[in-house]
Motif scaffolding. Structure first.
Motif, PDB file in Angstrom:
ATOM      1  N   PRO A  34      46.761  42.802  37.338  1.00  0.00           N
ATOM      2  CA  PRO A  34      46.637  42.365  38.997  1.00  0.00           C
ATOM      3  C   PRO A  34      47.646  41.641  39.604  1.00  0.00           C
ATOM      4  CG  PRO A  34      45.056  41.471  37.446  1.00  0.00           C
ATOM      5  CD  PRO A  34      45.841  42.260  36.764  1.00  0.00           C
ATOM      6  N   ASN A  35      48.375  40.811  38.959  1.00  0.00           N
ATOM      7  CA  ASN A  35      49.332  39.997  39.382  1.00  0.00           C
ATOM      8  C   ASN A  35      50.865  40.384  39.185  1.00  0.00           C
ATOM      9  OD1 ASN A  35      47.380  38.050  40.019  1.00  0.00           O
ATOM     10  ND2 ASN A  35      47.714  36.716  37.889  1.00  0.00           N
ATOM     11  N   GLY A  36      51.164  41.242  38.434  1.00  0.00           N
ATOM     12  CA  GLY A  36      52.333  41.850  38.077  1.00  0.00           C
ATOM     13  C   GLY A  36      52.705  40.869  36.908  1.00  0.00           C
ATOM     14  N   SER A  37      54.094  40.799  36.592  1.00  0.00           N
ATOM     15  CA  SER A  37      54.479  39.936  35.619  1.00  0.00           C
ATOM     16  C   SER A  37      54.500  38.510  35.894  1.00  0.00           C
ATOM     17  CB  SER A  37      55.985  40.398  35.045  1.00  0.00           C
ATOM     18  OG  SER A  37      56.272  39.551  34.199  1.00  0.00           O
ATOM     19  N   VAL A  38      54.038  37.615  35.112  1.00  0.00           N
ATOM     20  CA  VAL A  38      53.954  36.148  35.441  1.00  0.00           C
ATOM     21  C   VAL A  38      55.083  35.597  34.873  1.00  0.00           C
ATOM     22  CG1 VAL A  38      51.563  36.366  36.037  1.00  0.00           C
ATOM     23  CG2 VAL A  38      52.427  35.720  33.785  1.00  0.00           C
ATOM     24  N   ASP A 130      39.273  49.875  39.468  1.00  0.00           N
ATOM     25  CA  ASP A 130      40.462  50.389  39.149  1.00  0.00           C
ATOM     26  C   ASP A 130      40.893  49.238  37.899  1.00  0.00           C
ATOM     27  OD1 ASP A 130      43.086  50.756  38.816  1.00  0.00           O
ATOM     28  OD2 ASP A 130      43.743  50.870  40.686  1.00  0.00           O
ATOM     29  N   PRO A 131      41.069  49.615  36.755  1.00  0.00           N
ATOM     30  CA  PRO A 131      41.223  48.571  35.654  1.00  0.00           C
ATOM     31  C   PRO A 131      42.507  47.886  35.906  1.00  0.00           C
ATOM     32  CG  PRO A 131      41.428  50.640  34.771  1.00  0.00           C
ATOM     33  CD  PRO A 131      40.716  50.849  36.328  1.00  0.00           C
ATOM     34  N   ARG A 132      43.238  48.498  36.591  1.00  0.00           N
ATOM     35  CA  ARG A 132      44.715  47.798  36.799  1.00  0.00           C
ATOM     36  C   ARG A 132      44.630  46.566  37.789  1.00  0.00           C
ATOM     37  NH1 ARG A 132      47.764  52.852  39.125  1.00  0.00           N
ATOM     38  NH2 ARG A 132      45.611  52.954  40.104  1.00  0.00           N
ATOM     39  N   ARG A 133      43.574  46.581  38.392  1.00  0.00           N
ATOM     40  CA  ARG A 133      43.247  45.381  39.386  1.00  0.00           C
ATOM     41  C   ARG A 133      42.083  44.318  38.841  1.00  0.00           C
ATOM     42  NH1 ARG A 133      45.648  45.560  44.006  1.00  0.00           N
ATOM     43  NH2 ARG A 133      46.028  47.598  45.189  1.00  0.00           N
ATOM     44  N   SER A 134      41.412  44.926  37.806  1.00  0.00           N
ATOM     45  CA  SER A 134      40.375  43.895  37.297  1.00  0.00           C
ATOM     46  C   SER A 134      40.710  42.865  36.514  1.00  0.00           C
ATOM     47  CB  SER A 134      39.207  45.045  36.761  1.00  0.00           C
ATOM     48  OG  SER A 134      38.019  44.298  36.831  1.00  0.00           O
ATOM     49  N   TYR A 135      40.177  41.770  36.681  1.00  0.00           N
ATOM     50  CA  TYR A 135      40.335  40.629  35.561  1.00  0.00           C
ATOM     51  C   TYR A 135      39.304  40.686  34.658  1.00  0.00           C
ATOM     52  CZ  TYR A 135      43.417  38.473  39.626  1.00  0.00           C
ATOM     53  OH  TYR A 135      44.425  38.131  40.329  1.00  0.00           O
ATOM     54  N   TYR A 165      36.380  40.267  44.114  1.00  0.00           N
ATOM     55  CA  TYR A 165      36.860  40.951  45.188  1.00  0.00           C
ATOM     56  C   TYR A 165      35.978  41.543  46.115  1.00  0.00           C
ATOM     57  CZ  TYR A 165      41.010  42.426  42.415  1.00  0.00           C
ATOM     58  OH  TYR A 165      42.420  42.368  41.822  1.00  0.00           O
ATOM     59  N   PRO A 166      36.398  41.996  47.480  1.00  0.00           N
ATOM     60  CA  PRO A 166      35.480  42.219  48.448  1.00  0.00           C
ATOM     61  C   PRO A 166      34.245  43.161  48.138  1.00  0.00           C
ATOM     62  CG  PRO A 166      37.577  42.189  49.417  1.00  0.00           C
ATOM     63  CD  PRO A 166      37.899  42.094  47.656  1.00  0.00           C
ATOM     64  N   GLY A 167      34.415  44.100  47.241  1.00  0.00           N
ATOM     65  CA  GLY A 167      33.354  44.850  46.777  1.00  0.00           C
ATOM     66  C   GLY A 167      32.072  44.061  46.212  1.00  0.00           C
ATOM     67  N   GLN A 168      32.395  43.066  45.705  1.00  0.00           N
ATOM     68  CA  GLN A 168      31.367  42.294  45.056  1.00  0.00           C
ATOM     69  C   GLN A 168      30.750  40.995  45.938  1.00  0.00           C
ATOM     70  OE1 GLN A 168      34.711  40.915  42.309  1.00  0.00           O
ATOM     71  NE2 GLN A 168      32.829  40.596  40.909  1.00  0.00           N
ATOM     72  N   PHE A 169      31.379  41.120  47.397  1.00  0.00           N
ATOM     73  CA  PHE A 169      30.777  40.055  48.069  1.00  0.00           C
ATOM     74  C   PHE A 169      29.235  40.248  48.678  1.00  0.00           C
ATOM     75  CE2 PHE A 169      35.377  38.601  49.847  1.00  0.00           C
ATOM     76  CZ  PHE A 169      35.637  38.086  48.465  1.00  0.00           C
ATOM     77  N   PRO A 170      28.971  41.396  48.954  1.00  0.00           N
ATOM     78  CA  PRO A 170      27.607  41.689  49.326  1.00  0.00           C
ATOM     79  C   PRO A 170      26.627  41.079  48.488  1.00  0.00           C
ATOM     80  CG  PRO A 170      28.866  43.523  49.953  1.00  0.00           C
ATOM     81  CD  PRO A 170      29.792  42.819  49.073  1.00  0.00           C
ATOM     82  N   LEU A 217      42.932  30.207  53.153  1.00  0.00           N
ATOM     83  CA  LEU A 217      43.832  31.253  53.243  1.00  0.00           C
ATOM     84  C   LEU A 217      45.150  31.115  52.582  1.00  0.00           C
ATOM     85  CD1 LEU A 217      43.290  30.169  57.230  1.00  0.00           C
ATOM     86  CD2 LEU A 217      42.357  32.038  55.929  1.00  0.00           C
ATOM     87  N   SER A 218      45.384  31.994  51.547  1.00  0.00           N
ATOM     88  CA  SER A 218      46.196  31.907  50.813  1.00  0.00           C
ATOM     89  C   SER A 218      46.442  33.463  49.952  1.00  0.00           C
ATOM     90  CB  SER A 218      46.098  30.744  49.679  1.00  0.00           C
ATOM     91  OG  SER A 218      45.038  30.950  48.868  1.00  0.00           O
ATOM     92  N   GLY A 219      47.501  33.185  49.046  1.00  0.00           N
ATOM     93  CA  GLY A 219      47.376  34.275  48.066  1.00  0.00           C
ATOM     94  C   GLY A 219      47.755  35.681  48.728  1.00  0.00           C
ATOM     95  N   MET A 220      48.691  35.802  49.855  1.00  0.00           N
ATOM     96  CA  MET A 220      49.052  37.011  50.446  1.00  0.00           C
ATOM     97  C   MET A 220      49.743  38.089  49.584  1.00  0.00           C
ATOM     98  SD  MET A 220      48.328  36.289  53.876  1.00  0.00           S
ATOM     99  CE  MET A 220      46.969  35.283  53.112  1.00  0.00           C
ATOM    100  N   GLY A 221      50.165  37.519  48.471  1.00  0.00           N
ATOM    101  CA  GLY A 221      50.872  38.655  47.622  1.00  0.00           C
ATOM    102  C   GLY A 221      50.068  39.121  46.432  1.00  0.00           C
ATOM    103  N   PHE A 222      48.901  38.675  46.305  1.00  0.00           N
ATOM    104  CA  PHE A 222      48.129  39.259  45.152  1.00  0.00           C
ATOM    105  C   PHE A 222      47.710  40.794  45.340  1.00  0.00           C
ATOM    106  CE2 PHE A 222      46.687  34.839  44.495  1.00  0.00           C
ATOM    107  CZ  PHE A 222      46.835  34.503  43.053  1.00  0.00           C
ATOM    108  N   THR A 223      47.431  41.152  46.558  1.00  0.00           N
ATOM    109  CA  THR A 223      47.095  42.450  46.778  1.00  0.00           C
ATOM    110  C   THR A 223      47.920  43.216  47.608  1.00  0.00           C
ATOM    111  OG1 THR A 223      45.704  41.863  48.492  1.00  0.00           O
ATOM    112  CG2 THR A 223      44.678  42.226  46.291  1.00  0.00           C
ATOM    113  N   HIS A 224      48.943  42.576  48.252  1.00  0.00           N
ATOM    114  CA  HIS A 224      49.835  43.420  48.876  1.00  0.00           C
ATOM    115  C   HIS A 224      51.417  42.864  48.598  1.00  0.00           C
ATOM    116  CE1 HIS A 224      46.326  43.500  51.510  1.00  0.00           C
ATOM    117  NE2 HIS A 224      46.995  44.441  52.060  1.00  0.00           N
ATOM    118  N   ARG A 225      51.960  43.970  47.852  1.00  0.00           N
ATOM    119  CA  ARG A 225      53.420  43.383  47.365  1.00  0.00           C
ATOM    120  C   ARG A 225      54.446  44.498  47.723  1.00  0.00           C
ATOM    121  NH1 ARG A 225      50.280  41.537  42.755  1.00  0.00           N
ATOM    122  NH2 ARG A 225      50.834  43.544  41.612  1.00  0.00           N
TER     123      ARG A 225
END
Length: 300
Positions: A34-38, A130-135, A165-170, A217-225
């Motif tokens: 989910p973060n790409g290579s660290v 999506d398992p590529r996004r899941s922690y 993730y937002p799907g868990q928020f409700p 307000l942080s983490g702009m690149g976690f989901t938009h790269r």
């Protein structure tokens, strides 16, 4: 200019890789997570490294958030950070790790809370279909054991940093509403996933309706790269609109956000996005909200 305002960085990580093991910073590295290579940040990062990155900003305090140490080292990380705080005056708050679904979690919560700079707990619970996004392999926030652990936080006067993730928020909003005494702070602007903006908006609205929930307000690149100023503008402004300028706060998320751009690239973008806000609103977003919500007692 935001650089002229006091800044309390509401989300910082430090790590000494010779002292404590961090599995996610340990080879082999891959770019399909989910973060790409660290790999670029997989080196020791101490307070002086952070202060060098933050040069030019009036940093009055920092909130250190659980940095992903191996679970068995959670208390050791807190002890190390508390020692730095005694010697250097920072970090001003420590958000420690505890797995809330662990049947023995209360003993760890009590041990963390015995350290004067500990203010809260983070247990990363990001689950995505999506398992590529899941922690995580499943959504533990739906388990009774997890809510039981969450319910113990108030006993030790601990807040909760929510990274999901937002799907868990409700579902989380319903759970958090049952625990109005616990302050919750959403990490990384709610981690909106491209193509799922309606889900983000619905979930963030549900959480914003609860007075005990705030957002970083942080983490702009976690989901938009790669992320861009124009993309971040709408994202940040809508989050502030939902939570108000009294329940949102800027944070660098350094060094993790270094994967997605420099300190200046991130923070100058936030400054540009809010440049037409009043001075009072800007002071709240840059320092006063973090000072109040994390109970720092600093002069900002």
């Amino acid at each position: 200019m935001a650089r002229d305002l006091p800044f309390i960085d509401a989300h910082v990580h430090l790590w000494d890789l010779d002292r404590i093991a961090y599995p996610w910073l340990t080879p082999p590295f891959a770019d399909d997570g989910p973060n790409g290579s660290v790999e670029p940040i997989a080196r020791t990062y101490l307070l002086d490294d952070y202060l060098a990155d933050a040069s030019g900003w009036d940093v009055r305090g920092i909130v250190h958030v659980d940095a992903g140490a191996e679970a068995g080292a959670a208390l050791a990380e807190t002890e190390w950070l508390q020692g730095i705080a005694v010697d250097r005056g920072m970090p001003n708050a420590i958000i420690a790790f505890a797995a809330l679904d662990d049947p023995n979690v209360e003993a760890l919560l009590e041990a963390h809370a015995a350290h004067p700079n500990v203010r809260g707990i983070r247990h990363i619970v990001n689950w995505h279909a999506d398992p590529r996004r899941s922690y995580t392999p499943r959504d533990v926030t739906q388990d009774a054991a997890w809510e039981k652990g969450f319910g113990l936080l108030a006993k030790y006067d601990l807040s909760f940093d929510l990274q999901a993730y937002p799907g868990q928020f409700p579902g989380l909003a319903r759970l958090i509403a049952r625990h109005p005494e616990t302050q919750v702070v959403i990490n990384h602007t709610g981690m909106a996933v491209p193509g799922e903006w309606d889900q983000w908006r619905t979930g963030m609205s549900a959480l914003a309706a609860l007075p005990n929930v705030a957002t970083k307000l942080s983490g702009m690149g976690f989901t938009h790269r790669p992320w861009s100023l124009d993309q971040a503008r709408a994202y940040v402004l809508e989050a502030i609109e939902l939570f108000g300028d009294d329940r949102a706060m800027f944070a660098s998320d350094f060094p993790t956000d270094k994967l997605f751009g420099s300190f200046a690239q991130h923070l100058d973008a936030y400054a540009e996005i809010t440049s037409d806000f009043s001075e009072s609103e800007r002071r709240a977003l840059w320092a006063r909200n973090a000072n109040r919500i994390y109970r720092l007692g600093l002069d900002v």
